[in-house]
Design an enzyme around this catalytic site. Structure first.
Site, mmCIF file in Angstrom:
data_model
loop_
_atom_site.group_PDB
_atom_site.id
_atom_site.type_symbol
_atom_site.label_atom_id
_atom_site.label_comp_id
_atom_site.label_asym_id
_atom_site.label_seq_id
_atom_site.Cartn_x
_atom_site.Cartn_y
_atom_site.Cartn_z
ATOM 1 N N ARG A 239 -5.268 -10.956 11.470
ATOM 2 C CA ARG A 239 -6.713 -11.266 10.409
ATOM 3 C C ARG A 239 -6.879 -12.257 11.171
ATOM 4 O O ARG A 239 -5.975 -13.672 10.626
ATOM 5 C CB ARG A 239 -5.502 -11.099 9.589
ATOM 6 C CG ARG A 239 -6.446 -11.206 8.009
ATOM 7 C CD ARG A 239 -5.274 -10.753 7.146
ATOM 8 N NE ARG A 239 -5.050 -12.603 7.266
ATOM 9 C CZ ARG A 239 -3.656 -12.694 6.022
ATOM 10 N NH1 ARG A 239 -2.997 -12.080 5.731
ATOM 11 N NH2 ARG A 239 -3.418 -14.038 5.868
ATOM 12 N N HIS B 248 -5.980 -13.975 3.420
ATOM 13 C CA HIS B 248 -5.434 -12.552 3.357
ATOM 14 C C HIS B 248 -6.459 -12.174 2.309
ATOM 15 O O HIS B 248 -7.374 -10.919 2.570
ATOM 16 C CB HIS B 248 -4.680 -12.501 2.281
ATOM 17 C CG HIS B 248 -3.748 -10.999 1.508
ATOM 18 N ND1 HIS B 248 -3.226 -10.339 2.298
ATOM 19 C CD2 HIS B 248 -3.672 -10.717 0.360
ATOM 20 C CE1 HIS B 248 -3.343 -8.739 1.575
ATOM 21 N NE2 HIS B 248 -4.116 -9.411 -0.020
ATOM 22 N N TYR C 229 0.945 -20.326 5.680
ATOM 23 C CA TYR C 229 2.195 -20.321 6.513
ATOM 24 C C TYR C 229 1.448 -20.243 8.230
ATOM 25 O O TYR C 229 2.350 -19.352 8.566
ATOM 26 C CB TYR C 229 2.091 -18.620 5.553
ATOM 27 C CG TYR C 229 1.233 -18.362 5.360
ATOM 28 C CD1 TYR C 229 -0.058 -17.451 6.492
ATOM 29 C CD2 TYR C 229 0.756 -17.960 4.309
ATOM 30 C CE1 TYR C 229 -0.842 -16.729 6.434
ATOM 31 C CE2 TYR C 229 -0.796 -17.223 3.499
ATOM 32 C CZ TYR C 229 -1.362 -16.577 4.761
ATOM 33 O OH TYR C 229 -2.596 -15.830 4.785
HETATM 34 C C1 LIG Z 1 3.934 -1.213 -3.779
HETATM 35 C C2 LIG Z 1 2.462 -2.884 -2.898
HETATM 36 N N1 LIG Z 1 3.395 -3.584 -3.352
HETATM 37 C C3 LIG Z 1 2.940 -4.903 -2.745
HETATM 38 C C4 LIG Z 1 1.602 -5.060 -2.863
HETATM 39 C C5 LIG Z 1 1.192 -6.275 -3.029
HETATM 40 N N2 LIG Z 1 0.764 -6.671 -1.542
HETATM 41 C C6 LIG Z 1 -1.011 -6.091 -1.198
HETATM 42 S S1 LIG Z 1 -1.642 -6.659 0.603
HETATM 43 C C7 LIG Z 1 -0.097 -6.217 0.091
HETATM 44 C C8 LIG Z 1 -0.084 -7.363 1.706
HETATM 45 C C9 LIG Z 1 0.102 -6.429 2.913
HETATM 46 O O1 LIG Z 1 0.139 -6.087 4.004
HETATM 47 P P1 LIG Z 1 -0.713 -5.231 5.595
HETATM 48 O O2 LIG Z 1 -0.188 -4.066 4.869
HETATM 49 O O3 LIG Z 1 -0.252 -5.688 6.960
HETATM 50 O O4 LIG Z 1 -1.910 -5.081 4.900
HETATM 51 P P2 LIG Z 1 -3.058 -6.197 5.408
HETATM 52 O O5 LIG Z 1 -3.523 -6.721 4.091
HETATM 53 O O6 LIG Z 1 -2.322 -6.496 6.413
HETATM 54 O O7 LIG Z 1 -4.432 -5.479 5.725
HETATM 55 C C10 LIG Z 1 0.666 -7.025 -0.543
HETATM 56 C C11 LIG Z 1 2.281 -7.375 -0.255
HETATM 57 C C12 LIG Z 1 1.054 -3.506 -3.395
HETATM 58 N N3 LIG Z 1 -0.328 -3.803 -2.844
HETATM 59 N N4 LIG Z 1 1.356 -2.445 -3.219
#
Ligand SMILES: Cc1ncc(C[n+]2csc(CCOP(=O)(O)OP(=O)(O)O)c2C)c(N)n1
Ligand SMILES: Cc1ncc(C[n+]2csc(CCOP(=O)(O)OP(=O)(O)O)c2C)c(N)n1
Ligand SMILES: [Mg+2]
Ligand SMILES: [Mg+2]
Lengths: 337, 361, 337, 361
Positions: free
Chosen positions: D258, D262, D271
């Protein structure tokens, strides 16, 4: 006296609690180096190290279940659920274990843990980021449910919650994270967890509010004063256990009550409050206990949250419907229905 | 960590064939010491007797319900023998025999099933978590407790029991992942008894074996013949040493069979046929161990009689212990909801007490 | 007219719905060859085959999420949660998807599904098998919540729920599964889902009950009649959407109301009902709306469930406290508090 | 099913090195046809431009928030090219570029992020599920939808996108298991971009690679270089064929990165350090594909200019489309809660309408 935001007060509470008690552990998603998406845990890993404040794998049921095990082992976990709706995966762990462990072991195992839940809206969040979930927890026997409305309470109620021998779901009103106040946290004046507080005294109507709606209730009281109506504002602070004494004392004096809650109304905490008030103060009531709540709809998108949320106008409208002229108000006696 | 260490053996580890004869020793696995095997036999006889006694007590209405582990005694006993007294055990509703083997008071173990107040024994004192019903939820508790022990400087290990059906729950996945990421000293022990109530393994998982789940978390894994006490004890001992030595969690799957229905309330004829049960009866873990120990001259008829007599006395004790009626005082309902009764609970208790005094409730 | 149990009526409803509509699928844990632990799905796999009624892996969130996908694809899933507390793992799927999918897609995707939940106690079940969880669902916008109290309603309400274009959480009172009645299911007399029913007319007090407490309310009415007090019993049948009209019409006539619910009281559905009644009928009320509910404790073990559950005596006590002598009852005005 | 089929290659599948030079063709993998590669390049250029445009729009307050997928375009585009129009796609909040590549209206795709009413496009018509925020929950929906298609006699496949962090959620485990047991035609595609907001993969999983999770469910799995369009497209095409032919689900992990924070609201400097970002910049999937196509003479400067010009025009359209202010009528809040408004919603709506008429709300 130093000026700080509610977010900073919560951070200070975590920091001081960790400093006072080695067994206090803070963990969850992004609470480490990032300091949490709302920065409530900012600097804790730097200050206390990875052992005391750390990021876990991304799994809420796992986070709470892991905390259950740590508590069984004598620790005091303080976990962060990143947003209200993201605590739902942990619901079984919360309802079937956190809430029941003491009971099913006759206090041989206890759950001195805090589950921090940033809740409610008003911050323009997208779907799933603004749920008001306090009623789910308040309806679950074995859980204490607390929600601060002032910077000072944010600090002291969180300290109380962490020190409490039982599990506390600590609901943090997102929209108040950036609210500021000048406070002195070296000496305690805040009432203990479990007690409500009269934020403004009045004589005509009691406004019962908690968390995000307390500042709103105070604004309404200010506006009403201009119109010559005196509103008393009770900040409930703790939903479980509920402080009947403070609220009923107020309603018995004013004879009228409006409950203000941001959550969807149906079977919410405001319903419990309205039910209790009329059960206990029926003969002091000059009018029905009215509720001002969110609609019974999924939380709306940012551009439409304003019309969903309780407003000063709605509170004042409810106050106006309290039949000061002793004429029954047909709008709500349902004859129209 | 090499991939090989994370994958289980292609075939379940086995030391003793169904007929009790010793098989070619499986590579890389140590046969447990003889005295441990004799001790295991003693406890299996006791456990088997306890289990049949408990089932009998349901018919007499002394127990509300009882989930039998008959046929799974090799797993039940090995799980306990692999642990030290300061290690923790996280059992499910089906693992009463393991608790008995660990020395818990049978009346206490059966408290919950008698319809009395919850859980019976003191988990902190016995280092046995309350028998868990919400499936798989206990596996993540085990990880948290293991971490708490580590933080307190203890070198204890936690063994978490789970069934084949329970592995389908999200919590099992989260527990394995937390344990691996945090290198927690936890042994996850799957008793794959072929069924989740009425649902056969084939509808539960399409994996070559449940033990193949470990590698997806970076967890060392093994599968064993769950009706061969030697195999289960050998592998669990290795797993516990692995965890204790700080090398992280370990996953063990035991292939076994639930001889009774899910509980006395269940009707197994609705979903499995007798032949299957008969086939598995021939693989009975207790008979197998007895024959093996006899063949090796580690026990004789005398020893068998002693063990069985001991078991009878124990069953007798269980019966008398459960003969006493459960007396539950409803006033205690409010005693353990919180450390202190809330104003609301004081009010509600007062109302109940008033009713009781008025002879209403 | 044939005599059957509520369990048989539910089974018949599933059977007829599957016969009428190919897209109706029944699945969950042990619902196939075993026919469900309560035998509600008995014979369905034999009659309609594995494709229509089948066992899934043991995972409630998966079961509901799988149903969400099937509904997106045009099916009508009817899933069984084996016991109330075992639906908790599915809470996120229910609250964040089942309840919201129509809304977040502006009706492009709908959720015509039924989640069957055997709930409440009275059957001597061990821990986690007797929770009353209806309030969690009733408080979640986007879900309909239904609970039958009679054999006939069990059949028709389940048919209505399956036919409904929106998700319905169908709460089945375990202890009534074996209740018997002589019914004719060939012609419909039962009111549609969404309407409450007056089960017994009376003049002095309205008893509002649902699911497991309806038979209890009727017994209380019988007992009260002996004492010359006339109780009207309203069976709510549907908690969401709520039938204000029927209940308020009754209370406006009787001027008194007692709500009877088995669930722990705090922030439960009875609180909502009490709040609504006093909001809409305040000027018709001669006394506060009282609640008779379970205590705010984890559901007790078999040997102690009786003292926890609402009883005829408690209902009659509540009725007695409704100040027929127009003297305020201090026991509940909280002056003691 | 052989174990080998269930385990991924020891190293991520790769056709093209970071510098754009072709590597030794990985055994058992077919290189996608040239015309597909050129088409992929076109869409990657467009996707990249859309992504930077969207990020820019957050600065102008036109978008409430935007989760960028810059650096993940090989995954975003390959996921779409591997599917037929009648196949379904289950995206997350991060996969807007994939939706654009599938031809959805950019203004509709961004509706939710503009703070307007939800989801924007018609999932039924586009066969694209609403972008999902509750992590991993969409993966089990995908299984249900795949089964619904099968029941309707369609031979469609469902591709479910998920991030590395999302794989830790219980729902992912349950989805993989349901898919395997029901042999559902679903391809699970993990975009492992190294982070879950601030949490690096090392704290998320201890597995040798996330693709090793497949065997624990009996699911065929593979891992690929997520910044090599050829590799991702080749493997996803194989996976989709596997699923369509009735051989059950398939799990693919793509190792990518990425490049942005975020979301625009996130501060990645807290981080991760710049060097890491710089290292990955050298592995940019778009530059890599361009060089590769140039080397093979499949595109020339002219083609590049055309693609970039096309992308500019598109960005222009996106800007104008989003210039219009969102007008949301609060009365619609009650329109889609249920098929018909309940009495309570009618009452509540009436109160709001009255307020609006009184000019209060
Ligand atoms: C059940 C749940 N817990 C927490 C979140 C908050 N949250 C949104 S994105 C994220 C990180 C997700 O990381 P990843 O699965 O690696 O996807 P990326 O954002 O890297 O594409 C979090 C913790 C959420 N959307 N849903
Ligand atoms: C979360 C949850 N869902 C459902 C149940 C109901 N239930 C109790 S035991 C059981 C079967 C468990 O099978 P398995 O995990 O193989 O253990 P076994 O009973 O075979 O020892 C089920 C479905 C439960 N206790 N918890
Ligand atoms: Mg089993
Ligand atoms: Mg990621």
């Amino acid at each position: 006296m130093t000026e700080m935001t509610m977010a900073q007060a919560l951070n200070a509470a975590l920091c001081d609690a960790m400093g006072d008690d080695e067994s206090v552990l803070v963990f969850g998603e992004d609470v480490g180096p990032l300091g949490g998406v709302f920065r409530i845990t900012d600097g804790l890993t730097r200050k206390f190290g990875e052992e005391r404040c750390f990021d876990t794998p991304l799994a809420e049921s796992g986070i709470v279940g892991f905390a259950v095990g740590l508590a069984m082992g004598g620790m005091r976990p303080v976990v962060e659920m990143q947003f209200d709706a993201f605590a739902y995966p942990a619901f079984e762990q919360i309802a079937s274990h956190v809430a029941k462990m003491r009971n099913r072991t006759r206090s041989a195992l206890t759950m001195p843990m805090v589950i921090r839940v940033p809740f409610a809206g008003g911050i323009g969040g997208v779907e799933h980021h603004c749920d008001s979930s306090e009623a789910y927890y308040a309806h679950t026997p074995g859980l204490k449910v607390v929600t601060p409305a002032t910077v000072e309470d944010a600090y002291w109620l969180l300290r109380d919650a962490i020190a409490d021998p039982d599990p506390v779901v600590f609901m943090e009103p997102k929209r108040l994270y950036w609210s500021k106040d000048r406070v002195d946290l070296t000496t305690r004046s805040a009432a203990p967890m479990g007690e409500a507080a009269v934020r403004r005294s009045g004589t005509d109507v009691t406004l019962a509010a908690y968390g995000p709606t307390v500042p709103l209730a105070l604004q309404a009281a200010e506006a009403a004063a201009a119109e010559g109506i005196s509103l008393e504002v009770v900040d409930l602070r703790t939903l479980v256990p509920f402080d009947d004494e403070t609220l009923m004392r107020s309603v018995r004096r004013t004879g009228r009550c409006v409950v203000v809650q941001e959550a969807q109304g149906f079977a919410g905490v405001a319903a419990e409050i309205a039910a209790r008030v009329q059960e206990r103060c029926f003969h002091s009531l000059a009018a029905p206990v009215l509720r001002v709540t969110g609609y019974d709809i999924p939380y709306p998108p940012p551009k439409m949250e304003h019309p969903h949320l309780p407003t000063v106008d709605r509170i004042l409208d409810a106050v106006d419907r309290l039949q000061f002229d002793d004429e029954p108000d047909l709008r709500h006696t349902g004859t129209a229905a | 960590m090499h991939l090989e260490d994370l994958l289980p053996s292609a075939e379940p580890v086995r030391f003793v064939a169904a007929d009790g004869t010793e098989t070619a020793a499986p590579a890389g696995h140590r046969r447990p010491a003889d005295d441990r095997l004799v001790e295991a036999y003693r406890r299996m006889v006791l456990g088997r007797r306890f289990d049949t006694q408990a089932t009998a007590l349901t018919r007499q209405g002394r127990l509300a319900v009882y989930p039998s582990s008959r046929g799974q005694e090799a797993c039940q006993i090995a799980a306990v023998l692999a642990l030290r007294d300061d290690d923790w055990l996280f059992p499910t509703y089906r693992d009463s025999v393991a608790l008995i083997a660990r020395g818990l008071d049978p009346a206490e173990v059966l408290t919950l099933l008698r319809g009395d107040w919850h859980c019976g024994y003191d988990p902190a004192a016995t280092r046995v978590a309350p028998q868990c019903t919400p499936l798989a939820t206990q596996t993540i508790h085990a990880v948290g407790l293991a971490e708490a022990m580590r933080r307190k400087g203890e070198d204890g290990v936690v063994l978490a029991l789970i069934g084949d059906g329970g592995t389908s729950e999200g919590d099992f996945h989260e527990a394995l992942n937390f344990a691996a990421v945090r290198r927690a000293p936890v042994v996850f022990f799957i008793q794959n008894n072929g069924y989740a109530i009425s649902v056969p393994l084939a509808r539960q998982s399409a994996a070559p074996a449940l033990a193949y789940k470990g590698i997806g978390y970076g967890i060392s894994s093994e599968q064993v013949d769950g009706n061969d006490l030697l195999a289960v004890l050998s592998v669990l001992t290795t797993a516990v040493e692995h965890a204790r030595s700080g090398r992280g969690p370990y996953l063990v799957e035991a292939h076994t069979y639930r001889m009774e229905a899910h509980t006395n309330a269940d009707d197994a004829t609705r979903y499995r046929d007798e032949d299957e049960v008969t086939r598995w009866a021939a693989a009975d873990p207790l008979a197998r161990l007895r024959t093996y120990l006899m063949n090796r001259g580690l026990i004789d008829d005398e020893a068998v009689r002693t063990a069985e007599a001991e078991a009878e006395t124990f069953a007798e004790q269980v019966r008398t212990a459960l003969n006493a009626d459960v007396t539950a005082d409803p006033r205690t309902l409010f005693d353990h909801v919180f450390a202190e009764r809330t104003a609301q609970l004081r009010e509600q208790r007062a109302q109940l007490v008033a009713e009781l005094d008025a002879g209403e409730a």
